[in-house]
Design an enzyme around this catalytic site. Structure first.
Site, PDB file in Angstrom:
ATOM      1  N   CYS A 175      47.254  40.720  42.647  1.00  0.00           N
ATOM      2  CA  CYS A 175      48.460  40.850  41.823  1.00  0.00           C
ATOM      3  C   CYS A 175      48.220  41.814  40.652  1.00  0.00           C
ATOM      4  O   CYS A 175      48.018  42.993  40.884  1.00  0.00           O
ATOM      5  CB  CYS A 175      48.922  39.467  41.374  1.00  0.00           C
ATOM      6  SG  CYS A 175      50.603  39.499  40.800  1.00  0.00           S
ATOM      7  N   GLU A 178      45.224  33.001  47.292  1.00  0.00           N
ATOM      8  CA  GLU A 178      44.641  31.709  46.896  1.00  0.00           C
ATOM      9  C   GLU A 178      45.613  30.539  46.982  1.00  0.00           C
ATOM     10  O   GLU A 178      45.197  29.391  46.994  1.00  0.00           O
ATOM     11  CB  GLU A 178      44.048  31.812  45.483  1.00  0.00           C
ATOM     12  CG  GLU A 178      45.048  31.982  44.350  1.00  0.00           C
ATOM     13  CD  GLU A 178      45.530  33.419  44.135  1.00  0.00           C
ATOM     14  OE1 GLU A 178      45.370  34.236  45.055  1.00  0.00           O
ATOM     15  OE2 GLU A 178      46.093  33.709  43.067  1.00  0.00           O
ATOM     16  N   HIS A 194      49.319  36.632  46.535  1.00  0.00           N
ATOM     17  CA  HIS A 194      48.267  35.687  46.125  1.00  0.00           C
ATOM     18  C   HIS A 194      47.641  34.994  47.345  1.00  0.00           C
ATOM     19  O   HIS A 194      48.244  34.055  47.875  1.00  0.00           O
ATOM     20  CB  HIS A 194      48.854  34.631  45.188  1.00  0.00           C
ATOM     21  CG  HIS A 194      49.219  35.182  43.857  1.00  0.00           C
ATOM     22  ND1 HIS A 194      48.345  35.222  42.804  1.00  0.00           N
ATOM     23  CD2 HIS A 194      50.370  35.734  43.403  1.00  0.00           C
ATOM     24  CE1 HIS A 194      48.923  35.764  41.757  1.00  0.00           C
ATOM     25  NE2 HIS A 194      50.159  36.090  42.096  1.00  0.00           N
ATOM     26  N   SER A 208      30.202  10.659  33.866  1.00  0.00           N
ATOM     27  CA  SER A 208      29.004  10.332  33.084  1.00  0.00           C
ATOM     28  C   SER A 208      27.976   9.620  33.955  1.00  0.00           C
ATOM     29  O   SER A 208      26.766   9.769  33.762  1.00  0.00           O
ATOM     30  CB  SER A 208      29.357   9.515  31.842  1.00  0.00           C
ATOM     31  OG  SER A 208      30.071   8.361  32.175  1.00  0.00           O
TER      32      SER A 208
END
Ligand code: XMP
Length: 594
Positions: free
Chosen positions: A77, A165, A163, A221
Site C-alpha cells: 500500500c 496480510e 493488503h 507471568s
C-alpha cells in the site's frame, strides 16, 4: 536470529503483517522508519501501509541505498508507493481511489510473488494514491479495473497496492509465503526454537544476578517465571504475588495451590488490598486508576527487593507481551490506547536503568501459550482465560456523579432511525468506555439496544446494527444488547470499594462457571456499571469474545435461550439489575471496558 523487519509507516495492519510472517515460520519485528538501519540478521524488509501521501513533502526518508542493497523488499500500500518513488517511479493522487474488496488480474505469468495463483484474485484495497509509472527494469504483475499498477516486481523489489496480510485477500498468505521464499530457504521460528533462544538470552542478561518476578496468576507471568527458572534455576528466582483486592474469586488462594503443585519455591503472597483501595478511593478516571495501580506494584516490588540479601544484585522480571507494549504507545507511530500496568512511568525508568528484564516481550499471546506448553507447563494453566494485571479494578466503571449533563436527544433520534431498519430501539448510556478506532484511543458512550415487540432475535442483525451505529455516530463507540426494553436507568456514584468489588467477584464467578464449557469463548470480562434500574439495583455487562491474540476480537454469539436462562438465574441469585451483552468487535471496542 534471522528476521524480517516491518518498517511501520503508521498503517493499521502493521502488526498483522508481523503476525503473518511469524505464522509462516520467520521471526519478524516492527521498527520505526527513523530507527531503521540494515543489520546482519535482516533477511527481508517490508514497508507497511500508512495514512500519508508519498507526494507530500516530509514523507518518510529511509536509511537504505537501494542501488547497493541485496535484501528483498516488499512494499505494501503506502510502502508500495514509497518504494516506487524511491526508485524514481511516479505516484498519482486523485480519482482512482479503491476501498474494500476488489478484484485484480495477474498480468505476468513469470511473477515470483503471484506464482501458482489463478489469474483473477480477490484482494483488499484501501488507497487514494497509486503508482502510475515505474523504471524500465520493473514489471507490472497485477492490474485492477481502476489502476494499471496494482502489483510490480523487479529483481529485488516488490510492491502490492493491496493488503496481502488481511484475510479478505484470499491468497494473501501464499503471496507472503512466496516473498519469504525469496528471502530464505529456512523457516526457524517456532515454539521449540524460541524457547532455547529465550533461555540463552536470559542467562546472558542476568549473569550472576538473581531475579524477582511479580506473579499475577495470569498466563504471561507464569510462562515468564518458568522460563527464568529453566534459565537460572529455582533457587535464583523469587516470586511475589500481590493480592491487590482486584483478583477474581479465590484466585490468590488457587495461585498458591497450583504453584505448590508445580514445585515452585520462593513464593511470597503480599496482602495489599487495603493499600490499593485507600489509594484509589475517589479515583474514577481509567488512565489514572491504571497509573496508581502500576506505581503501587513498583513500590511494593522495590520494598521487597530492599528486604532481600544486600550482598546480591536483583533484577525485576515482567511478563510483558508484545500487544502490551504496542497499546501503551511504545513506538512513536502507535497511539496510546491504555497504559498497561507494566508500562507506567516508574517501570519505564527502571527499564532505562537496566533493572528490568522482559523475556517474552516480543511474543503474541498464542505464542506465549505455545511456549508454555513447550516448557512443560500443564495445559489447563497455559490455556486459562487471560486476566489483566490491574484485574477487576478496570472492570468497575467508576463515577462520581448522580446526574449526567449529557443531552443525547439528537444523536439518540438518529440512532433510532438506523435501528428501526432492524426493528430495534436503543438508548445512549450516560457513561463512557475505552475503545480503539483507526488505531487511536476513543473514550465515548456505549449505547444499549433491544428488539421491538416480539421481533425474533438475531445475532446477524445485532452485529450489523452495532457496526452501523458506531460508524455513523461519533458519540458512540460500543453497543450492548438487552433481552428486554430498557425504561429506566439512573447514573449513580460508584468507586472501587470492597463491597461492590465483592459483588462483582461473585457475579463474575457465576458467569464464568455457567459458560465454562463454551470453548470458543477466549475471554469474558464481567463489568460493573454505575447505572441502577428502577429498584436501585446495579447493572452489569458480560463481554464474551472470540480471539486469537487479543489484537482483534469478535463477539461470541451465545444461544439466546441459554442467555435468557443464565440471566434469569443471575438476577434471582444476586440482587442485580439489567444484564447487558456487549456486541462490539475489537476494533472499534477494546476487550476490556476500563
Ligand atoms: P484490550 O482491552 O486492550 O485488552 O482489548 C487486550 C488484552 O489485554 C488484557 N489487558 C491487560 N493485560 N495488563 C495485562 O497484563 C494490563 O494492564 C492489561 N489491560 C488489558 C485484556 O484482558 C485482554 O486480554
Amino acid at each position: 536470529m534471522k528476521k524480517i523487519v516491518i518498517v511501520d509507516f503508521g498503517g493499521q495492519y502493521s502488526h498483522l503483517i508481523a503476525r503473518r510472517i511469524r505464522d509462516l515460520g520467520i521471526y519478524s519485528e516492527i521498527v520505526n522508519p527513523e530507527n531503521f538501519k540494515i543489520i546482519e540478521d535482516i533477511i527481508g524488509i517490508i514497508f507497511s501501509g500508512g495514512p500519508r501521501s508519498v507526494n507530500v513533502e516530509n514523507s518518510y526518508k529511509i536509511n537504505i541505498d537501494l542501488e547497493k542493497n541485496t535484501i528483498p523488499i516488499l512494499g505494501i500500500c503506502f510502502g508500495h508507493q514509497l518504494l516506487a518513488k524511491m526508485v524514481d517511479g511516479e505516484i498519482e493522487s486523485g480519482e482512482n481511489k479503491e476501498y474494500g474488496l476488489t478484484s485484480v488480474t495477474c498480468v505476468n505469468e513469470n511473477s515470483k510473488l503471484l506464482q501458482n495463483l489463478d489469474s483473477k484474485q480477490k484482494v483488499w484495497m484501501s488507497h487514494g494514491d497509486h503508482v502510475s509509472k515505474l523504471p524500465n527494469d520493473f514489471t507490472i504483475t497485477a492490474s485492477s479495473n481502476s489502476i494499471e499498477i496494482a502489483a510490480y516486481e523487479s529483481k529485488k523489489y516488490f510492491g502490492f497496492q493491496f493488503h496481502p496480510e488481511v484475510t479478505h485477500t484470499e491468497n494473501g498468505l501464499k503471496m507472503l509465503d512466496n516473498f519469504i521464499k525469496l528471502c530464505t530457504k529456512e523457516r526457524n521460528w517456532n515454539a521449540k526454537n524460541f524457547k532455547q533462544q529465550l533461555i540463552s538470552e536470559i542467562q546472558e542478561q542476568v549473569k550472576d544476578r538473581k531475579l524477582v518476578l511479580l506473579l499475577s496468576g495470569g498466563v504471561d507471568s507464569l510462562v515468564a517465571l518458568e522460563l527464568c527458572i529453566q534459565a537460572i534455576g529455582n533457587e535464583n528466582v523469587y516470586s511475589i504475588h500481590i493480592d491487590t483486592g482486584f483478583m477474581r474469586k479465590d484466585e490468590s488462594k488457587e495461585i498458591m495451590e497450583y504453584f505448590r503443585e508445580l514445585n515452585f519455591k520462593n513464593i511470597k503472597i503480599i496482602k495489599a488490598e487495603k493499600l490499593y483501595l485507600d489509594k484509589l478511593k475517589v479515583v474514577t478516571e481509567p488512565e489514572e486508576k491504571r497509573k496508581i495501580i502500576g506505581k503501587l506494584f513498583v513500590d511494593i516490588a522495590n520494598e521487597e527487593l530492599a528486604k532481600l540479601s544486600k550482598s546480591e544484585e536483583f533484577l525485576l522480571v515482567q511478563g510483558t507481551i508484545y500487544p502490551d507494549t504496542i497499546e501503551s504507545g511504545s513506538t512513536d507511530k502507535a497511539a496510546l490506547i491504555k497504559t498497561h500496568h507494566n508500562r507506567v512511568s516508574e517501570i519505564q525508568k527502571m527499564i532505562d536503568e537496566g533493572k528490568i528484564i522482559e523475556p517474552i516481550k516480543e511474543l503474541y499471546k498464542d505464542e506465549v501459550r505455545k511456549l508454555g506448553e513447550e516448557l512443560g507447563l500443564p495445559f489447563n494453566l497455559v490455556h486459562r482465560q487471560p486476566f489483566p494485571g490491574p484485574g477487576l479494578a478496570i472492570r468497575v466503571i467508576c463515577s462520581n456523579k448522580i446526574e449526567s449533563k449529557d443531552d443525547f436527544w439528537k444523536e439518540e433520534a438518529f440512532m433510532n432511525e438506523i435501528l428501526s431498519e432492524f426493528r430495534m430501539m436503543g438508548k445512549i448510556l450516560p457513561i463512557k468506555s475505552v475503545g480503539v478506532q483507526g488505531d487511536f484511543r476513543t473514550y465515548h458512550h456505549p449505547a444499549v439496544v433491544w428488539f421491538k415487540g416480539n421481533e425474533s432475535k438475531s445475532w446477524e442483525k445485532l452485529i450489523e446494527c452495532s457496526s452501523k451505529v458506531i460508524n455513523k455516530l461519533k458519540t458512540v463507540n460500543r453497543i450492548v444488547f438487552s433481552l428486554n426494553p430498557i425504561e429506566n436507568l439512573k447514573l449513580d456514584r460508584l468507586f472501587l470499594e470492597k463491597d461492590n468489588l465483592d459483588e462483582l467477584r461473585e457475579v463474575d464467578a457465576y458467569f464464568r462457571d455457567k459458560t465454562d464449557m463454551i470453548k470458543e469463548i477466549w475471554q469474558m470480562p464481567v463489568v460493573q456499571l454505575p447505572l441502577k434500574d428502577s429498584e436501585d439495583n446495579m447493572c452489569y455487562v458480560i463481554r464474551p469474545v472470540c480471539s486469537f491474540d487479543a489484537m482483534s476480537a469478535s463477539i461470541y454469539e451465545m444461544d439466546f435461550e441459554l442467555l435468557n436462562e443464565i440471566f434469569l438465574e443471575a438476577r434471582s441469585r444476586f440482587k442485580i439489575g439489567h444484564i447487558l451483552y456487549d456486541v462490539t468487535s475489537k476494533p472499534p471496542g477494546t476487550i476490556e471496558w476500563e
